[in-house]
Design a protein around this motif. Sequence first.
Motif, PDB file in Angstrom:
ATOM      1  N   PRO A 113       0.825  -1.213   0.000  1.00 10.81           N
ATOM      2  CA  PRO A 113       0.000   0.000   0.000  1.00 10.81           C
ATOM      3  C   PRO A 113       0.857   1.261   0.000  1.00 10.81           C
ATOM      4  CG  PRO A 113      -0.100  -1.093   2.133  1.00 10.81           C
ATOM      5  CD  PRO A 113       0.703  -1.955   1.231  1.00 10.81           C
ATOM      6  N   THR A 114       0.283   2.350  -0.448  1.00  8.76           N
ATOM      7  CA  THR A 114       0.987   3.637  -0.442  1.00  8.76           C
ATOM      8  C   THR A 114       0.334   4.547   0.584  1.00  8.76           C
ATOM      9  OG1 THR A 114      -0.421   4.473  -2.211  1.00  8.76           O
ATOM     10  CG2 THR A 114       1.674   3.464  -2.862  1.00  8.76           C
ATOM     11  N   ARG A 115       1.177   5.322   1.251  1.00  7.57           N
ATOM     12  CA  ARG A 115       0.711   6.263   2.263  1.00  7.57           C
ATOM     13  C   ARG A 115       1.529   7.536   2.178  1.00  7.57           C
ATOM     14  NH1 ARG A 115      -2.721   3.131   2.323  1.00  7.57           N
ATOM     15  NH2 ARG A 115      -3.698   2.021   4.014  1.00  7.57           N
ATOM     16  N   ARG A 116       0.954   8.627   2.675  1.00  2.33           N
ATOM     17  CA  ARG A 116       1.678   9.890   2.745  1.00  2.33           C
ATOM     18  C   ARG A 116       2.520   9.962   4.009  1.00  2.33           C
ATOM     19  NH1 ARG A 116      -0.373  13.303  -1.091  1.00  2.33           N
ATOM     20  NH2 ARG A 116      -2.508  12.945  -1.723  1.00  2.33           N
ATOM     21  N   ASP A 117       2.027   9.403   5.111  1.00  5.81           N
ATOM     22  CA  ASP A 117       2.699   9.507   6.396  1.00  5.81           C
ATOM     23  C   ASP A 117       2.835   8.117   6.999  1.00  5.81           C
ATOM     24  OD1 ASP A 117       3.713  10.239   8.821  1.00  5.81           O
ATOM     25  OD2 ASP A 117       2.029  11.510   9.420  1.00  5.81           O
ATOM     26  N   TRP A 118       4.001   7.518   6.836  1.00  5.49           N
ATOM     27  CA  TRP A 118       4.212   6.171   7.327  1.00  5.49           C
ATOM     28  C   TRP A 118       4.436   6.131   8.838  1.00  5.49           C
ATOM     29  CZ3 TRP A 118       2.837   1.817   5.302  1.00  5.49           C
ATOM     30  CH2 TRP A 118       2.622   1.750   3.930  1.00  5.49           C
ATOM     31  N   VAL A 119       4.856   7.245   9.435  1.00  2.00           N
ATOM     32  CA  VAL A 119       4.985   7.291  10.894  1.00  2.00           C
ATOM     33  C   VAL A 119       3.600   7.160  11.523  1.00  2.00           C
ATOM     34  CG1 VAL A 119       5.672   8.724  12.858  1.00  2.00           C
ATOM     35  CG2 VAL A 119       7.113   8.643  10.825  1.00  2.00           C
ATOM     36  N   ALA A 120       2.625   7.883  10.990  1.00  2.00           N
ATOM     37  CA  ALA A 120       1.255   7.792  11.497  1.00  2.00           C
ATOM     38  C   ALA A 120       0.684   6.389  11.286  1.00  2.00           C
ATOM     39  CB  ALA A 120       0.372   8.827  10.811  1.00  2.00           C
ATOM     40  N   THR A 121       1.020   5.760  10.185  1.00  2.00           N
ATOM     41  CA  THR A 121       0.538   4.405   9.920  1.00  2.00           C
ATOM     42  C   THR A 121       1.122   3.424  10.924  1.00  2.00           C
ATOM     43  OG1 THR A 121       0.326   4.933   7.571  1.00  2.00           O
ATOM     44  CG2 THR A 121       0.370   2.601   8.157  1.00  2.00           C
ATOM     45  N   ALA A 122       2.414   3.552  11.205  1.00  2.00           N
ATOM     46  CA  ALA A 122       3.051   2.674  12.194  1.00  2.00           C
ATOM     47  C   ALA A 122       2.458   2.912  13.584  1.00  2.00           C
ATOM     48  CB  ALA A 122       4.551   2.910  12.208  1.00  2.00           C
ATOM     49  N   LYS A 123       2.177   4.169  13.916  1.00  2.00           N
ATOM     50  CA  LYS A 123       1.526   4.468  15.199  1.00  2.00           C
ATOM     51  C   LYS A 123       0.169   3.792  15.271  1.00  2.00           C
ATOM     52  CE  LYS A 123       3.631   8.966  16.146  1.00  2.00           C
ATOM     53  NZ  LYS A 123       3.366  10.415  16.268  1.00  2.00           N
ATOM     54  N   ARG A 124      -0.567   3.784  14.164  1.00  2.00           N
ATOM     55  CA  ARG A 124      -1.877   3.153  14.144  1.00  2.00           C
ATOM     56  C   ARG A 124      -1.749   1.648  14.384  1.00  2.00           C
ATOM     57  NH1 ARG A 124      -6.095   3.844  16.116  1.00  2.00           N
ATOM     58  NH2 ARG A 124      -5.816   6.009  15.586  1.00  2.00           N
ATOM     59  N   PHE A 125      -0.700   1.015  13.840  1.00  2.00           N
ATOM     60  CA  PHE A 125      -0.455  -0.405  14.096  1.00  2.00           C
ATOM     61  C   PHE A 125      -0.282  -0.631  15.594  1.00  2.00           C
ATOM     62  CE2 PHE A 125       0.087  -0.956   9.653  1.00  2.00           C
ATOM     63  CZ  PHE A 125       0.151  -2.313   9.384  1.00  2.00           C
ATOM     64  N   MET A 126       0.548   0.218  16.230  1.00  2.00           N
ATOM     65  CA  MET A 126       0.825   0.062  17.659  1.00  2.00           C
ATOM     66  C   MET A 126      -0.411   0.370  18.504  1.00  2.00           C
ATOM     67  SD  MET A 126       4.665   1.567  17.963  1.00  2.00           S
ATOM     68  CE  MET A 126       5.144   2.246  16.377  1.00  2.00           C
ATOM     69  N   LEU A 127      -1.159   1.402  18.135  1.00  2.00           N
ATOM     70  CA  LEU A 127      -2.365   1.737  18.890  1.00  2.00           C
ATOM     71  C   LEU A 127      -3.427   0.648  18.783  1.00  2.00           C
ATOM     72  CD1 LEU A 127      -2.674   5.537  18.106  1.00  2.00           C
ATOM     73  CD2 LEU A 127      -2.139   4.500  20.309  1.00  2.00           C
ATOM     74  N   ASN A 128      -3.547   0.054  17.611  1.00  3.56           N
ATOM     75  CA  ASN A 128      -4.495  -1.057  17.452  1.00  3.56           C
ATOM     76  C   ASN A 128      -4.093  -2.232  18.337  1.00  3.56           C
ATOM     77  OD1 ASN A 128      -6.079   0.328  15.632  1.00  3.56           O
ATOM     78  ND2 ASN A 128      -5.125  -0.588  13.833  1.00  3.56           N
ATOM     79  N   ASP A 129      -2.796  -2.550  18.371  1.00  5.10           N
ATOM     80  CA  ASP A 129      -2.325  -3.639  19.226  1.00  5.10           C
ATOM     81  C   ASP A 129      -2.524  -3.301  20.696  1.00  5.10           C
ATOM     82  OD1 ASP A 129      -1.683  -5.100  17.026  1.00  5.10           O
ATOM     83  OD2 ASP A 129       0.495  -5.024  17.306  1.00  5.10           O
ATOM     84  N   ALA A 130      -2.291  -2.051  21.089  1.00  3.66           N
ATOM     85  CA  ALA A 130      -2.494  -1.649  22.482  1.00  3.66           C
ATOM     86  C   ALA A 130      -3.970  -1.740  22.849  1.00  3.66           C
ATOM     87  CB  ALA A 130      -1.970  -0.234  22.703  1.00  3.66           C
ATOM     88  N   ALA A 131      -4.852  -1.374  21.950  1.00  2.88           N
ATOM     89  CA  ALA A 131      -6.291  -1.450  22.217  1.00  2.88           C
ATOM     90  C   ALA A 131      -6.740  -2.899  22.367  1.00  2.88           C
ATOM     91  CB  ALA A 131      -7.076  -0.765  21.102  1.00  2.88           C
TER      92      ALA A 131
END
Length: 165
Positions: A113-131
Amino acid sequence: MLEGEGLSGAELFDDTAQPNGAGPARPTAPKKKVAPKKKGVEADTIRAAATAPRAASGRGRPALPELPFSRSPIAQVETFIAAFAGTDYQLADLRHYHQLVATWRDKNTGLEPTRRDWVATAKRFMLNDAADNRLKLAPAHHAGPDAHDPGAFFARTGFKSKYDR
């Protein structure tokens, strides 16, 4: 009847009786007042600004291009880890999440996939796992002097079960 009573001096006209349209005009709804259209170069500039993508025209930030993770600035593990230095995310196993984001593929196409902000995408991965209570912490943050004692981790956190002595 008294004298002077009866019809008044006003006459009533039947406006439907005259087929050629002569006679009083029918009342119509009032026209809405609309601002005149702008013409010329200024109108083109306004129209272009209104149809431009929001990221390109908004808040003084340049629009980032959409890139796959492998071509992003944080594709290297060291830069990925440096992007989260000084944040709460540095407690997570960043090497694990780097690999997770790097191997992520679209379910339908199998493409990266393509994204503009990969830092935000990685944060979303971590936040989903934390949730979901499955955040993977860095090994250095949960290993300590009593790392081989199974109950030591919970003792350090203040949790005590009925089986702890």
